[in-house]
Design a protein around this motif. Sequence first.
Motif, PDB file in Angstrom:
ATOM      1  N   GLU A 132       9.297  31.062  73.926  1.00 13.19           N
ATOM      2  CA  GLU A 132       8.136  30.775  73.106  1.00 13.19           C
ATOM      3  C   GLU A 132       7.786  29.295  73.133  1.00 13.19           C
ATOM      4  O   GLU A 132       8.646  28.440  73.173  1.00 13.19           O
ATOM      5  N   ILE A 178       4.685  26.588  71.416  1.00 17.74           N
ATOM      6  CA  ILE A 178       3.515  26.447  70.543  1.00 17.74           C
ATOM      7  C   ILE A 178       2.341  25.926  71.332  1.00 17.74           C
ATOM      8  O   ILE A 178       2.478  25.054  72.159  1.00 17.74           O
ATOM      9  N   THR A 195       2.742  24.050  61.830  1.00 15.20           N
ATOM     10  CA  THR A 195       1.788  25.070  61.386  1.00 15.20           C
ATOM     11  C   THR A 195       1.058  25.780  62.523  1.00 15.20           C
ATOM     12  O   THR A 195       0.335  26.747  62.269  1.00 15.20           O
ATOM     13  N   GLY A 196       1.229  25.320  63.772  1.00 12.46           N
ATOM     14  CA  GLY A 196       0.423  25.839  64.876  1.00 12.46           C
ATOM     15  C   GLY A 196       0.791  27.252  65.295  1.00 12.46           C
ATOM     16  O   GLY A 196       1.907  27.730  65.049  1.00 12.46           O
ATOM     17  N   PRO A 197      -0.130  27.966  65.961  1.00 19.01           N
ATOM     18  CA  PRO A 197       0.140  29.306  66.485  1.00 19.01           C
ATOM     19  C   PRO A 197       1.086  29.228  67.679  1.00 19.01           C
ATOM     20  O   PRO A 197       1.324  28.158  68.241  1.00 19.01           O
ATOM     21  N   ASN A 206       2.250  30.588  71.545  1.00 15.43           N
ATOM     22  CA  ASN A 206       1.975  31.252  72.821  1.00 15.43           C
ATOM     23  C   ASN A 206       3.292  31.493  73.540  1.00 15.43           C
ATOM     24  O   ASN A 206       4.342  31.016  73.110  1.00 15.43           O
TER      25      ASN A 206
END
Length: 433
Positions: free
Chosen positions: A19, A21, A222-224, A226
């Motif tokens: 993962e 970010i 706080t980021g999503p 990818n």
Amino acid sequence: MDSTAKCRRRASGRSSVVESIRGCTFAGVRISKEELRRRITMPEYLRVAVREAIQSKDVDAETVKRHFDTAYAPGAEPPQPPEGPIVVFINSKSGGRHGPQLKARLQELMGEQQVLDLSVVKPHEFVQYGLSCLEKFAALGDSCAKVTRERIRIVAAGGDGTVGWILGCLGELKKQGREPVPPTGIIPLGTGNDLSRSFGWGGSFPFNWKSATKSILDRVATGPINHLDSWNLVISMPAGEKLETPHSLKPTEDASLDQELDIDGELPKKLSNYQGVYYNYFSIGMDAQVAYGFHHLRNEKPYLAQGPVSNKLIYSGYSCTQGWFFTPCSSDPGLRGLNNILRLYVKKVNSSKWEQVPVPSSVRSIVTLNLPSYGGGRNPWGHLKPEYLEKRGFVEAHADDGCLEIFGLKQGWHASMVMVELISAKHIAQGFV
């Protein structure tokens, strides 16, 4: 992919992605130091316990119990987990003068215990002892430690080599059944920064780096998220000669070929095997020779590599004198083309069988690419039209599609045209898991 040069790759697909970010830019909403510290800093008892575990290289149950009893003593206010706990790994030798300055800035923003210098603490030590310490607290019923472990995120401050090293160590958590694997953000301090570019963290260390450091830490918290494919590379060569390898490549005994793959000729009885994980690209040929030479030059004369600009100048000069323009792929001029010394096998889209793919006689370098960025922000694969993709049996390329793009570079002038993106590289194949 395999070859008579005994170089091959084995892949891990969507089920073993690492993962990462996805960020946007370094600019963003202003946040105060106090608010940022509250959001990303672990409670003191956890910070101290993790540091002690890493320093002693042991997760002592009695020490963990002592910290636990202190934090949850009668009458004490129960500790609360931070919204987005962060641990930063920094290669203070990267980025020229920026490395030490950034380290001091990070310590100012979040304290010393959560800023780990890679010259002192290695990523695998944090995984083995630091995260294990949090897991030990959670096993005692510590809800704060449990949530902190689940929420923790990593920042890699360094170049692509540093980021890949950290991602490889974190990836071991999945093999060990110790999920979740912490997502990873990047502060680019390297020369090319292709991983950083691919996920929106930027191609270079920002000019306004003091304010940008706050912004990027906030985005990491706080980021999503990818995903990014990780690729397992195995190199086998006749036993005897030892290689000086980067952190990502280690000696191994396990180097068995896929039984379904038929290789012409016999392999040596005794082999030296090296195994590692890569995320950017892997190459065979002239650019690999130049990169290997530059790596040794930088290690032998570190005073020459004082930052991204000087590194690029040295790399360009080294390319002109050692690789693309003046040196053949082999000491034997008759082996100038890679097609004389390499056999390429791939599994194509919607196929479970190995197929041999011809290597064009003009190609002097073959690159297996996992990212939309190569060589400091270039896209040699190009943005291909749907009709061309259909004609070649290709699919649109992504960093998490379980697929590698394989292309070739010819000689120096062709590579130069590709690097300034006037033309695309020589498309050879796409290899799938």
